[in-house]
Design a protein around this motif. Sequence first.
Motif, short mmCIF file in Angstrom:
data_model
loop_
_atom_site.label_atom_id
_atom_site.label_comp_id
_atom_site.label_asym_id
_atom_site.label_seq_id
_atom_site.Cartn_x
_atom_site.Cartn_y
_atom_site.Cartn_z
N ASN A 69 0.84 -1.21 0.00
CA ASN A 69 0.00 0.00 0.00
C ASN A 69 0.87 1.25 0.00
O ASN A 69 2.08 1.16 0.15
CB ASN A 69 -0.92 -0.02 1.22
CG ASN A 69 -2.24 0.65 0.91
OD1 ASN A 69 -2.31 1.51 0.03
ND2 ASN A 69 -3.27 0.26 1.59
N ILE A 70 0.23 2.43 -0.15
CA ILE A 70 1.01 3.65 -0.28
C ILE A 70 1.82 3.92 0.98
O ILE A 70 1.38 3.65 2.09
CB ILE A 70 0.13 4.87 -0.61
CG1 ILE A 70 -1.05 4.95 0.36
CG2 ILE A 70 -0.35 4.83 -2.02
CD1 ILE A 70 -1.74 6.28 0.29
N GLY A 71 3.01 4.44 0.78
CA GLY A 71 3.89 4.75 1.89
C GLY A 71 4.74 3.59 2.35
O GLY A 71 5.65 3.77 3.16
N VAL A 106 6.33 2.76 -2.14
CA VAL A 106 5.11 2.78 -2.95
C VAL A 106 4.52 4.19 -2.86
O VAL A 106 4.22 4.68 -1.78
CB VAL A 106 4.10 1.74 -2.44
CG1 VAL A 106 2.87 1.74 -3.31
CG2 VAL A 106 4.73 0.37 -2.44
N ILE A 107 4.40 4.86 -3.98
CA ILE A 107 3.95 6.25 -4.00
C ILE A 107 2.46 6.35 -4.22
O ILE A 107 1.77 7.14 -3.59
CB ILE A 107 4.64 7.00 -5.15
CG1 ILE A 107 6.12 7.18 -4.89
CG2 ILE A 107 4.04 8.36 -5.32
CD1 ILE A 107 6.75 7.90 -6.04
N SER A 108 1.96 5.55 -5.14
CA SER A 108 0.57 5.76 -5.54
C SER A 108 -0.03 4.45 -6.00
O SER A 108 0.63 3.63 -6.63
CB SER A 108 0.54 6.81 -6.66
OG SER A 108 -0.50 6.56 -7.55
N LYS A 109 -1.28 4.25 -5.64
CA LYS A 109 -2.02 3.08 -6.12
C LYS A 109 -3.34 3.57 -6.67
O LYS A 109 -4.08 4.25 -5.97
CB LYS A 109 -2.30 2.11 -4.97
CG LYS A 109 -1.22 1.10 -4.75
CD LYS A 109 -1.64 0.12 -3.69
CE LYS A 109 -2.46 -0.97 -4.27
NZ LYS A 109 -2.40 -2.21 -3.50
#
Lengths: 158, 188
Positions: A69-71, A106-109
């Motif tokens: 997930n993001i972050g 992870v920057i963006s989903k």
Amino acid sequence: MVLGGILSRLFSQDVSPNVVKETKEVINTCNKLIEDRVSRNFAIVHLLGKQWRVTDGDLLVVEGHWPPNIGDQIRLDKVLLAATKDFSLIGRPLVQPGLVNVTATVISKGLSHTKTHFKKKRRKQYMKIHFQRLPQTMLRINNVEITNRINEAPKNVY
Amino acid sequence: MSNSNLFLKSGFVRAPLQNGVGRYVCQLQRIVLKFCKSHGGSRGMRDFIEQDLVDFARDNPSVVVYLKPRRHRSPVVVAEYLNGDRVWMSMQNKTQSEITKWIENMRTQQGDLSAVRLRKYQYTDHPSIQGPWTPFTFKNPELNVAKLPNPKFGANDRLPMSATEQLRIMFEKQRISKEEVKEEKKEE
């Protein structure tokens, strides 16, 4: 893990003292290059069935369902090749665990734009339109680091 | 067949403000939930607000959440991002779980992803580190100092072997083997 190019060929032949000496010299030079951080590193990592050439600060977009997930900070473990400007470490098939450290955030989903899949068979009264939006995950490569010294005994980190 | 792709913008992979280098910032800044208190179309939205909204706001302190009740209008979610994008989405007749999923999607994406078609799936500032390949990489540097024309480098060895040449080679081989046989007989 072997040194790429000419050296890998030498290992399979009968080893004369000269060759051993040359090999050691090459390995020492490479270790020095790693310590001095002479140039930028890059690696080829295997991620979700695709191979990506990554270096510090790269952005990747992987498609399909993927749990992170993001972050999240993740480590990309399947390293097929790691290299600097002057030498390459070629895994067969993977570089030994613990030698190369590739970390990513992870920057963006999200979902991609709507893709149209249009199927048609002529003269057969067959036509289908599928619309789909694939999950896309964007990754930022934080660093590609050759941690150990080359030719050291592998630390079994797994 | 849909023609919506004709006006779809294309773009390359980008992240605003070097996001992810050093620190990560959630790109969703503000989310506005508009709904009706009485109509059935807003049912799922009202369930979401009653059950999940407080948890959502607690888990994401960086996101500003607004609620906007309005009479006899369909439910809508509007998300605003750090890069200035604004995503509008109708939640008419959607169930609570669907709304949860869509809002989670809005939270995790950076800007309006669906508005652009990606042309490349990777972005790098350093396209080549060991230098781009040329026809001369990994070649013997002998060629650099050779004086041309030179039979060694200029010879055309790319043509396939001609039939005449093949015949000649076969003939030579036969002759050599015959000679060997003769010599062996002599030795005996």
